[in-house]
Design a protein around this motif. Sequence first.
Motif, PDB file in Angstrom:
ATOM      1  N   SER A  51       0.434  10.823   6.866  1.00  0.00           N
ATOM      2  CA  SER A  51      -0.651  11.187   5.944  1.00  0.00           C
ATOM      3  C   SER A  51      -0.475  12.648   5.558  1.00  0.00           C
ATOM      4  N   THR A  52       0.407  12.881   4.631  1.00  0.00           N
ATOM      5  CA  THR A  52       0.708  14.227   4.171  1.00  0.00           C
ATOM      6  C   THR A  52       0.203  14.408   2.751  1.00  0.00           C
ATOM      7  N   ALA A  53       0.525  15.549   2.174  1.00  0.00           N
ATOM      8  CA  ALA A  53       0.094  15.835   0.805  1.00  0.00           C
ATOM      9  C   ALA A  53       0.676  14.799  -0.154  1.00  0.00           C
ATOM     10  N   GLY A  54      -0.202  14.136  -0.879  1.00  0.00           N
ATOM     11  CA  GLY A  54       0.236  13.151  -1.851  1.00  0.00           C
ATOM     12  C   GLY A  54       0.309  11.730  -1.315  1.00  0.00           C
ATOM     13  N   LEU A  55       0.189  11.520  -0.001  1.00  0.00           N
ATOM     14  CA  LEU A  55       0.269  10.180   0.578  1.00  0.00           C
ATOM     15  C   LEU A  55      -0.832  10.028   1.613  1.00  0.00           C
ATOM     16  N   THR A  56      -1.618   8.959   1.467  1.00  0.00           N
ATOM     17  CA  THR A  56      -2.707   8.668   2.392  1.00  0.00           C
ATOM     18  C   THR A  56      -2.447   7.314   3.044  1.00  0.00           C
ATOM     19  N   VAL A  57      -2.482   7.289   4.368  1.00  0.00           N
ATOM     20  CA  VAL A  57      -2.254   6.059   5.126  1.00  0.00           C
ATOM     21  C   VAL A  57      -3.572   5.630   5.751  1.00  0.00           C
ATOM     22  N   ARG A  58      -4.061   4.474   5.342  1.00  0.00           N
ATOM     23  CA  ARG A  58      -5.278   3.898   5.915  1.00  0.00           C
ATOM     24  C   ARG A  58      -4.879   2.828   6.914  1.00  0.00           C
ATOM     25  N   ALA A  80       6.962  -0.632  11.731  1.00  0.00           N
ATOM     26  CA  ALA A  80       5.976   0.193  11.035  1.00  0.00           C
ATOM     27  C   ALA A  80       6.560   1.560  10.681  1.00  0.00           C
ATOM     28  N   GLN A  81       7.317   2.137  11.591  1.00  0.00           N
ATOM     29  CA  GLN A  81       7.923   3.448  11.352  1.00  0.00           C
ATOM     30  C   GLN A  81       8.914   3.396  10.194  1.00  0.00           C
ATOM     31  N   GLU A  82       9.781   2.381  10.181  1.00  0.00           N
ATOM     32  CA  GLU A  82      10.771   2.263   9.117  1.00  0.00           C
ATOM     33  C   GLU A  82      10.101   1.970   7.777  1.00  0.00           C
ATOM     34  N   SER A  83       9.063   1.142   7.781  1.00  0.00           N
ATOM     35  CA  SER A  83       8.360   0.820   6.538  1.00  0.00           C
ATOM     36  C   SER A  83       7.696   2.053   5.950  1.00  0.00           C
ATOM     37  N   LEU A  84       7.016   2.841   6.786  1.00  0.00           N
ATOM     38  CA  LEU A  84       6.366   4.048   6.289  1.00  0.00           C
ATOM     39  C   LEU A  84       7.389   5.078   5.827  1.00  0.00           C
ATOM     40  N   THR A  85       8.526   5.142   6.522  1.00  0.00           N
ATOM     41  CA  THR A  85       9.584   6.066   6.100  1.00  0.00           C
ATOM     42  C   THR A  85      10.111   5.684   4.721  1.00  0.00           C
ATOM     43  N   ASN A  86      10.368   4.393   4.511  1.00  0.00           N
ATOM     44  CA  ASN A  86      10.851   3.933   3.202  1.00  0.00           C
ATOM     45  C   ASN A  86       9.819   4.206   2.110  1.00  0.00           C
ATOM     46  N   THR A  87       8.546   3.999   2.447  1.00  0.00           N
ATOM     47  CA  THR A  87       7.498   4.243   1.459  1.00  0.00           C
ATOM     48  C   THR A  87       7.444   5.720   1.073  1.00  0.00           C
ATOM     49  N   ALA A  88       7.495   6.589   2.079  1.00  0.00           N
ATOM     50  CA  ALA A  88       7.417   8.017   1.811  1.00  0.00           C
ATOM     51  C   ALA A  88       8.618   8.519   1.018  1.00  0.00           C
ATOM     52  N   ARG A  89       9.787   7.933   1.249  1.00  0.00           N
ATOM     53  CA  ARG A  89      11.005   8.425   0.607  1.00  0.00           C
ATOM     54  C   ARG A  89      11.251   7.830  -0.771  1.00  0.00           C
ATOM     55  N   HIS A  90      10.964   6.542  -0.930  1.00  0.00           N
ATOM     56  CA  HIS A  90      11.447   5.852  -2.123  1.00  0.00           C
ATOM     57  C   HIS A  90      10.353   5.243  -3.006  1.00  0.00           C
ATOM     58  N   ALA A  91       9.173   4.960  -2.453  1.00  0.00           N
ATOM     59  CA  ALA A  91       8.209   4.139  -3.199  1.00  0.00           C
ATOM     60  C   ALA A  91       7.448   4.919  -4.257  1.00  0.00           C
ATOM     61  N   GLY A  92       7.294   6.227  -4.066  1.00  0.00           N
ATOM     62  CA  GLY A  92       6.456   6.989  -4.985  1.00  0.00           C
ATOM     63  C   GLY A  92       5.010   6.558  -4.934  1.00  0.00           C
ATOM     64  N   ALA A  93       4.548   6.184  -3.727  1.00  0.00           N
ATOM     65  CA  ALA A  93       3.187   5.670  -3.562  1.00  0.00           C
ATOM     66  C   ALA A  93       2.223   6.798  -3.224  1.00  0.00           C
ATOM     67  N   ARG A  94       0.936   6.518  -3.437  1.00  0.00           N
ATOM     68  CA  ARG A  94      -0.121   7.452  -3.074  1.00  0.00           C
ATOM     69  C   ARG A  94      -1.017   6.889  -1.980  1.00  0.00           C
ATOM     70  N   GLN A  95      -1.124   5.560  -1.908  1.00  0.00           N
ATOM     71  CA  GLN A  95      -1.959   4.913  -0.906  1.00  0.00           C
ATOM     72  C   GLN A  95      -1.125   3.896  -0.132  1.00  0.00           C
ATOM     73  N   VAL A  96      -1.268   3.909   1.193  1.00  0.00           N
ATOM     74  CA  VAL A  96      -0.595   2.939   2.058  1.00  0.00           C
ATOM     75  C   VAL A  96      -1.623   2.402   3.036  1.00  0.00           C
ATOM     76  N   SER A  97      -1.627   1.106   3.206  1.00  0.00           N
ATOM     77  CA  SER A  97      -2.512   0.492   4.204  1.00  0.00           C
ATOM     78  C   SER A  97      -1.664  -0.118   5.302  1.00  0.00           C
ATOM     79  N   LEU A  98      -2.029   0.169   6.543  1.00  0.00           N
ATOM     80  CA  LEU A  98      -1.336  -0.372   7.723  1.00  0.00           C
ATOM     81  C   LEU A  98      -2.364  -1.137   8.541  1.00  0.00           C
ATOM     82  N   SER A  99      -2.093  -2.402   8.773  1.00  0.00           N
ATOM     83  CA  SER A  99      -3.022  -3.225   9.551  1.00  0.00           C
ATOM     84  C   SER A  99      -2.268  -3.999  10.621  1.00  0.00           C
TER      85      SER A  99
END
Length: 340
Positions: free
Chosen positions: A203-210, A232-251
């Motif tokens: 959960s850094t600048a520009g990315l929020t993980v709920r 979960a670690q690899e998925s969040l890493t891929n999202t932060a590096r390549h997805a250009g996302a702003r919101q991520v939900s982890l359940s």
Amino acid sequence: MSLFWRIFLLNAVVVTAAFTLLMVGPFTVSTPVLVTEAMILTGVLVVMLVVNAGLLRVGLAPLDRLTRTMSTVDLLRPGHRLAVSGRTGIADLIRSFNTMLDRLEAERATSAARALSAQEAERQRIAQELHDEVGQTLTAVLLELKRVADHAPEPVSGEVRQVQETVRNGLDEIRRIARRLRPGVLKELGLASALKSLAGEFSTAGLTVRRTIDGDLPDLGKETELVLYRVAQESLTNTARHAGARQVSLSLTHVPGAPPHSGSRPPASAATEQAACSGAVELRIRDDGRGVGGAPEGAGLRGMRERALLIGADLTVGPAPGRGTEVLLRVPLGGKEHHD
């Protein structure tokens, strides 16, 4: 009967039938050949070829299905088998192919388990060295810089303190890398706390993980918890590096199984009944990024699939509702024992 003799007999039947028809029928061949005779012979030849092609297509249809299956086999998506059909020869070939897949999947699972075990051991070794060697060295450098800054005149003291701050940031980064390599919080506090800590790191600048984590999770065992954490670690890493996302939900949720079957339902085996009643644990990571599109799977995703195979889990990666990407890891409970 072997495939060779079946094909030979099919052709022999067609040729014999045509030969018999020419022998007993009112057909003659003149020299030179008349137009009507040429038309009759051409028609007989066409009929022979059509009948022969139809019989061969029916006889070799299982081979076509086998060829299509062989071209789509992926050992990271096990369980796909071809139904045994056809006569002796083709059926034996399909059966041998299925047996080969069983052996290859078992061997790949064993080799993947060894490789991932060695990888985890190497991660722990590197994390330990970063903490004990590099971390302690940088800590000593910080203390020395503090001593120099306290005795140095201005503006040298201010410059030394800037260097001290840079070294402190580097030390924090090394500690963060060491925590990712060896998730101590997973071992000490459990999977739920480890995932909460992981979500906080991303959960850094520009990315929020709920995050949404059930409180009634069953005991999964160390191996399963480690696989869930790494996916979960690899998925969040891929999202932060390549997805250009702003919101991520982890359940992480516990999906209850079906109740025991009643008398109106056909009886199931003990293992199937136990797995159905125990349900599953689902890890879902969904982002609002650009999505996977038609990009080929990289080493990270293949690594996640190999980890999922180790615990008998099912991993699916696809588009999320609306936009983005969804990673779903489903760990069945009751189908296999989970040991520490």
